[in-house]
Design a protein around this motif. Structure first.
Motif, mmCIF file in Angstrom:
data_model
loop_
_atom_site.group_PDB
_atom_site.id
_atom_site.type_symbol
_atom_site.label_atom_id
_atom_site.label_comp_id
_atom_site.label_asym_id
_atom_site.label_seq_id
_atom_site.Cartn_x
_atom_site.Cartn_y
_atom_site.Cartn_z
ATOM 1 N N VAL A 308 -9.051 -74.033 -3.386
ATOM 2 C CA VAL A 308 -9.702 -73.207 -2.367
ATOM 3 C C VAL A 308 -9.589 -71.735 -2.745
ATOM 4 O O VAL A 308 -8.530 -71.272 -3.180
ATOM 5 N N ASP A 309 -10.690 -70.987 -2.598
ATOM 6 C CA ASP A 309 -10.696 -69.550 -2.858
ATOM 7 C C ASP A 309 -10.176 -68.840 -1.611
ATOM 8 O O ASP A 309 -10.891 -68.657 -0.628
ATOM 9 N N LEU A 310 -8.898 -68.446 -1.641
ATOM 10 C CA LEU A 310 -8.237 -67.894 -0.460
ATOM 11 C C LEU A 310 -8.170 -66.375 -0.502
ATOM 12 O O LEU A 310 -7.959 -65.772 -1.556
ATOM 13 N N ILE A 311 -8.334 -65.768 0.673
ATOM 14 C CA ILE A 311 -8.075 -64.337 0.802
ATOM 15 C C ILE A 311 -6.562 -64.130 0.875
ATOM 16 O O ILE A 311 -5.797 -65.077 1.079
ATOM 17 N N ASP A 312 -6.123 -62.899 0.720
ATOM 18 C CA ASP A 312 -4.710 -62.566 0.875
ATOM 19 C C ASP A 312 -4.441 -62.381 2.369
ATOM 20 O O ASP A 312 -4.453 -61.270 2.891
ATOM 21 N N TYR A 313 -4.228 -63.486 3.049
ATOM 22 C CA TYR A 313 -4.134 -63.481 4.510
ATOM 23 C C TYR A 313 -2.838 -62.835 4.981
ATOM 24 O O TYR A 313 -1.749 -63.186 4.520
ATOM 25 N N ASP A 314 -2.953 -61.885 5.904
ATOM 26 C CA ASP A 314 -1.812 -61.155 6.442
ATOM 27 C C ASP A 314 -1.474 -61.722 7.822
ATOM 28 O O ASP A 314 -2.073 -61.333 8.831
ATOM 29 N N SER A 315 -0.512 -62.648 7.873
ATOM 30 C CA SER A 315 -0.168 -63.289 9.142
ATOM 31 C C SER A 315 0.560 -62.349 10.095
ATOM 32 O O SER A 315 0.445 -62.478 11.316
ATOM 33 N N VAL A 316 1.313 -61.384 9.545
ATOM 34 C CA VAL A 316 2.003 -60.408 10.399
ATOM 35 C C VAL A 316 0.979 -59.533 11.112
ATOM 36 O O VAL A 316 1.083 -59.267 12.318
ATOM 37 N N LYS A 317 -0.028 -59.089 10.392
ATOM 38 C CA LYS A 317 -1.106 -58.302 10.991
ATOM 39 C C LYS A 317 -1.835 -59.123 12.051
ATOM 40 O O LYS A 317 -2.147 -58.624 13.138
#
Length: 334
Positions: A308-317
């Protein structure tokens, strides 16, 4: 009767319900708030009881409902463990002071994105979003339109009323999708995208399990959901085509020990159990999820996270913006 009233009544009888009893140890029991599906919850709790003799009582509800309940009950917790829900929801609960730090030894070699730095949550399976298409309904409705392969493809005006996705206020699946667009496009462009898409969606059910079912049974042509949930329906013989668009958000389903839990020892045993190889393989065999534990085998047919082409997901944000984002979403979808 309102959903909140129904959930309150269920919780009132929560501890009176003995969901499982194995070779019972009367001195130990466990109370679980479960966000994952009923089938998986039942199977995992049953196996835990068989292995430990600890009686398990569980309440199954949506992410938003149970996370809000954990926070509101933090001075008098009614459960020991929060099972399921994306990392941003567990961060929200941790920031509210409702979770206990616990660092399980089994998670030492887990990837960094699958565990919190303060020990308040640990991921047990990897999640990524996808698009599901009911082939028969789609081909009848849109015979000359190629299947959508990107998030932008969903904005085709012809799809009005034929898309189903869950409500971000109650579902971690949909909130991840909202953050997916905001983080990949930027705030302004992300809200433009979400506004346009919301006008095409025919239904916003509360449960993340609803879109795969509604697409699988042909009530809608297109659904946005976790790719593993769509794959499960496809494996069961439903006429579904799945797609993992580029620039997709990925997260982990998490487990946490609730602060001041009445049964902390049992809670920690349950966390260890969920993260161990046997429970991880049991869950992927039922739900086509990708285990976080590298020792666990993956069921054939599931979408591997490396594909899967994933973004750099920011879970804290995502966690810090939740109140603001959901308020804006509610103004868009009325």
């Amino acid at each position: 009767m309102k959903k909140s009233t129904i959930l309150s009544l269920l919780t009132a009888s929560f501890f009176a319900a003995v969901v499982f009893s194995g070779c019972s140890k009367k001195t130990e029991e466990l109370n679980v708030y479960s966000i994952i599906h009923e089938e998986e919850t039942e199977a995992l709790c049953k196996l835990f009881t068989e292995q430990t003799g600890i009686k398990v009582n569980y309440l199954r509800a949506t992410t938003g409902e149970l996370v809000n309940r954990v926070i509101s009950e933090k001075n008098d917790p009614q459960a020991d463990v929060l099972l399921g829900g994306g990392s941003s929801y567990h961060i929200q609960a941790a920031n509210a002071g409702a979770l206990e730090a616990y660092t399980p030894a089994v998670a030492e070699n887990f990837p960094s994105f699958a565990k919190s730095s303060d020990g308040t949550w640990t991921g047990f399976c990897v999640l990524s979003l996808g698009i599901g298409i009911n082939k028969q309904r789609y081909d009848q409705k849109f015979p000359d339109v190629p299947y959508p392969k990107s998030w932008e493809d969903l904005l085709n005006p012809a799809y009005k009323g034929e898309i189903v996705m869950t409500n971000p206020a109650s579902s971690s699946t949909a909130y991840l999708f909202v953050q997916n667009q905001l983080q990949r496009l930027g705030t302004d462009e992300g809200w433009i995208y979400l506004t346009k898409l919301s006008q095409l969606v025919g239904q916003f059910p509360d449960s993340g399990s609803a879109p795969p079912k509604l697409v699988g049974t042909g009530e809608y042509a297109i659904g946005v959901a976790y790719i593993h949930a769509l794959t499960k329906y496809k494996a069961q013989g439903f006429d579904i085509v799945t797609c993992s668009p580029a620039q997709t958000a990925g997260d982990v389903d998490c487990i946490s020990v609730i602060k001041n839990a009445r049964n902390p020892a049992a809670a920690k045993k349950f966390v260890d159990f969920i993260l161990d190889k046997e429970a991880q393989e049991l869950m992927t065999s039922i739900d086509f999820t990708v285990p976080v534990n590298p020792a666990a085998n993956v069921i054939e047919g599931c979408t591997r996270i490396e594909d899967v082409d994933l973004i750099d997901y920011d879970s804290v944000k995502a966690a810090s913006q939740k109140t603001e984002v959901l308020a804006k979403w509610s103004n868009i979808v009325k």
